[in-house]
Scaffold this active site. Structure first.
Site, short mmCIF file in Angstrom:
data_model
loop_
_atom_site.label_atom_id
_atom_site.label_comp_id
_atom_site.label_asym_id
_atom_site.label_seq_id
_atom_site.Cartn_x
_atom_site.Cartn_y
_atom_site.Cartn_z
N PRO A 163 4.77 -5.18 -0.75
CA PRO A 163 4.65 -4.03 -1.65
C PRO A 163 4.53 -4.45 -3.11
CG PRO A 163 6.91 -4.31 -0.91
CD PRO A 163 6.12 -5.41 -0.27
N TYR A 205 -10.20 4.93 -11.31
CA TYR A 205 -9.90 5.60 -10.04
C TYR A 205 -9.65 7.10 -10.16
CZ TYR A 205 -8.06 0.79 -9.46
OH TYR A 205 -7.86 -0.57 -9.47
N TYR A 256 -0.17 -1.92 -12.11
CA TYR A 256 -1.60 -2.03 -12.37
C TYR A 256 -2.02 -1.47 -13.74
CZ TYR A 256 -1.44 -3.04 -7.39
OH TYR A 256 -1.12 -3.57 -6.17
N GLY A 274 0.78 -1.24 0.00
CA GLY A 274 0.00 0.00 0.00
C GLY A 274 0.81 1.29 0.00
N CYS A 319 -13.90 2.92 -27.91
CA CYS A 319 -15.23 3.45 -28.11
C CYS A 319 -15.91 3.71 -26.77
CB CYS A 319 -16.03 2.45 -28.95
SG CYS A 319 -17.46 3.19 -29.64
N GLU A 320 -15.44 4.69 -26.08
CA GLU A 320 -15.90 4.96 -24.72
C GLU A 320 -15.50 6.40 -24.38
OE1 GLU A 320 -17.85 3.14 -21.71
OE2 GLU A 320 -16.87 1.76 -23.07
N ARG A 333 -6.63 2.87 -15.24
CA ARG A 333 -6.63 3.49 -13.92
C ARG A 333 -7.29 4.86 -13.87
NH1 ARG A 333 -2.98 4.68 -11.21
NH2 ARG A 333 -3.78 3.97 -9.21
C1 LIG Z 1 -3.39 -8.18 0.09
C2 LIG Z 1 -2.61 -7.21 -0.69
N1 LIG Z 1 -1.28 -7.16 -0.52
C3 LIG Z 1 -0.51 -6.30 -1.23
C4 LIG Z 1 -1.06 -5.42 -2.15
C5 LIG Z 1 -0.16 -4.50 -2.88
O1 LIG Z 1 -0.48 -3.19 -2.70
P1 LIG Z 1 0.43 -2.04 -3.30
O2 LIG Z 1 0.61 -2.30 -4.74
O3 LIG Z 1 -0.34 -0.81 -3.03
O4 LIG Z 1 1.72 -2.07 -2.56
C6 LIG Z 1 -2.46 -5.42 -2.34
C7 LIG Z 1 -3.11 -4.45 -3.26
O5 LIG Z 1 -3.66 -3.48 -2.84
C8 LIG Z 1 -3.24 -6.35 -1.61
O6 LIG Z 1 -4.56 -6.40 -1.78
N1 LIG Z 2 -5.41 -1.83 -8.80
C1 LIG Z 2 -5.30 -0.74 -7.89
C2 LIG Z 2 -4.63 -1.06 -6.57
C3 LIG Z 2 -4.59 -2.48 -6.16
C4 LIG Z 2 -5.69 -2.95 -5.34
C5 LIG Z 2 -5.34 -4.34 -4.88
N2 LIG Z 2 -5.89 -4.65 -3.61
C6 LIG Z 2 -4.65 0.45 -8.54
O1 LIG Z 2 -4.38 0.45 -9.70
O2 LIG Z 2 -4.37 1.44 -7.94
#
Ligand SMILES: Cc1ncc(COP(=O)(O)O)c(C=O)c1O
Ligand SMILES: N[C@@H](CCCC[NH3+])C(=O)O
Length: 436
Positions: free
Chosen positions: A291, A334, A391, A248, A361-362, A330
């Site tokens: 991470p 988001y 991502y 995160g 097409c969006e 993304r």
């Molecule tokens: C369980 C879990 N671990 C790790 C991550 C990796 O998160 P990040 O890419 O934000 O470090 C995520 C995605 O949010 C997740 O759901």
């Molecule tokens: N996919 C998301 C974050 C990952 C969520 C996984 N739990 C993004 O692009 O920011």
């Protein structure tokens, strides 16, 4: 566009990544193209390993494969000595086929299928992270059938509301992930795991969300977990071996983002955990993190070719590119924000406001709303979008039967294909012609 790692302006005035001119990359590999700065991934991992270290307990870093996963990436993760977090049979299979040591794999998911649990137990992975009560019976059943015992962590939700986009929060009282720390029968679930003959209960996991800038939220989560570990030890005599803090850690995407250096965040977590360990004396042995984005986010750049520029009567200028939400969803999902530059003119400050739009097409097929590109931007220019390492490739789609772009790793002046570009034949290869 802010440049990271080995990205720089070369002697020709062009953007270069890993010592390779971006225009040369386009000549060789075409557009759209995902470019990964291998050296930046490696140095980021080194920094993390250095900071996430304690003399009081063991530490482990598991790369969250959902951020960006290919066989080559798995090899890199293996060579750097990290663990791997997977979240589906597909990710697990990729790791297995890449020869990644299964004893360094952790399986997540809020609805793991029986066949995914079977694969995990059969392959002998390190840990299954149990997400809910229903899953316990499934794991027990598989272990009984296979005559094996499986190490597990229990994912708990400490109810910490981190400041990030609503869709990428994973904690709070209504989250789909994990078991709330405030759930009344949590203690019974822990007892059940601890007493199960098929399960080796190792401890707890938590993950409060993604793209979090304020480290205090990780500290709050740790505090809640340690209080709970203390209660468990006092009330039931259960001593927990492992705490996994999830991932995160936020990264820079656009001007105004000011993430703390990852090594500072990790040192803070270590210092706090050491203090908790001294305070509560609960005898835990191992702290893990997972991470994803902070390892690969800034290392990725996507290259596109400009195919058209449209001035609307409403005063908006669109720059159309040859990819879009199929290679980067993304922004649509988001409201993510990115920076871009024109590869052969990256420092031009005579800019104007543009909307970088895809070809799908969006109406929501936008990569950058209110971005800036030089006024001189024209058809045929190559545009680079930064911080697309996490991502984007993994969330790509075939909407409008778009082909998935190639992925190249660049380092020391060389480019290596990590994933070849799909072609139209790839798109129809699973279609069946059936009788109407
Ligand atoms: C369980 C879990 N671990 C790790 C991550 C990796 O998160 P990040 O890419 O934000 O470090 C995520 C995605 O949010 C997740 O759901
Ligand atoms: N996919 C998301 C974050 C990952 C969520 C996984 N739990 C993004 O692009 O920011």
């Amino acid at each position: 566009m802010k440049l990271f790692g080995t990205s720089k302006i070369n002697e020709k005035g062009n953007l270069s990544i890993g010592g390779v001119d971006a225009l040369e990359l386009v000549k060789e590999f075409n557009t759209p193209l995902y470019v990964m700065d291998q050296e930046l991934i490696e140095t980021t991992i080194d920094k993390m390993k250095h900071a996430f270290h304690s003399t009081r307990f063991k530490t482990r870093i598991a790369y969250a494969g959902k951020a960006f996963l290919t066989t080559g990436m798995i090899k890199l993760i293996e060579s750097k000595g990290l663990d791997l977090d997977v979240v589906s049979g597909g990710e697990l299979y990729t790791a297995y086929k890449a020869g990644f040591p299964m004893k360094r794999v952790h399986l997540h998911g809020n609805n793991k299928l029986i066949n995914e649990i079977e694969m995990a137990v059969e392959y002998g992975i390190d840990t299954i992270v149990v997400d809910n009560e229903d899953e316990i019976s499934k794991i027990e059943k598989v272990c009984l059938e296979k005559g094996k015992k499986q190490a597990v962590l229990l994912r708990i939700d400490p109810g910490i509301e981190a400041h990030t986009h609503h869709y990428i929060k994973t904690s709070g009282l209504t989250s789909k992930f994990g078991i709330s720390l405030f759930q009344e029968n949590l203690i019974d679930i822990v007892k059940r795991l601890n007493d199960s003959p098929y399960i080796d209960f190792k401890g707890f996991h938590t993950h409060i969300g993604s793209q979090i800038f304020q480290s205090k939220f990780f500290i709050f989560a740790l505090e809640e977990i340690f209080k709970y570990l203390d209660k468990l030890k006092k009330e039931l005599g259960i001593i927990v071996h492992t705490v996994n803090m999830g991932g995160g850690f936020g990264v820079y995407y656009k001007e105004g983002d000011d993430p703390k250096p990852i090594e500072d965040v990790l040192s803070e977590i270590i210092t706090y955990t050491e203090a908790m360990e001294i305070k509560y004396q609960i005898g835990f042995k191992e702290l893990c993190i997972e991470p994803g984005r902070s390892i690969v986010g800034n290392a990725g750049t996507t290259l596109y070719e400009v195919g058209g520029i449209k001035e609307t009567v409403g005063g908006k200028t669109y720059v159309f590119i040859d990819g879009g939400m199929s290679d980067n969803i993304r922004t649509a999902l988001y409201q993510a924000e990115y920076e871009a530059c024109v590869v052969n003119n990256p420092n031009d400050t005579d800019t104007r406001e543009i909307t970088l739009a895809g070809k799908l097409c969006e109406s929501g097929d936008i990569i950058i709303n209110k971005g800036k590109l030089p006024k001189s931007t024209k058809i045929g220019d190559i545009v680079a979008v930064g911080t697309t390492g996490a991502y984007c490739y993994t969330m790509s789609s075939h909407y409008n039967r778009m082909v998935t772009p190639a992925v190249v790793f660049v380092k020391d002046g060389k480019a290596k294909v990590a994933v070849r570009r799909e072609n139209y034949e790839d798109l129809i290869k699973n279609d069946e012609i059936f009788e109407l």
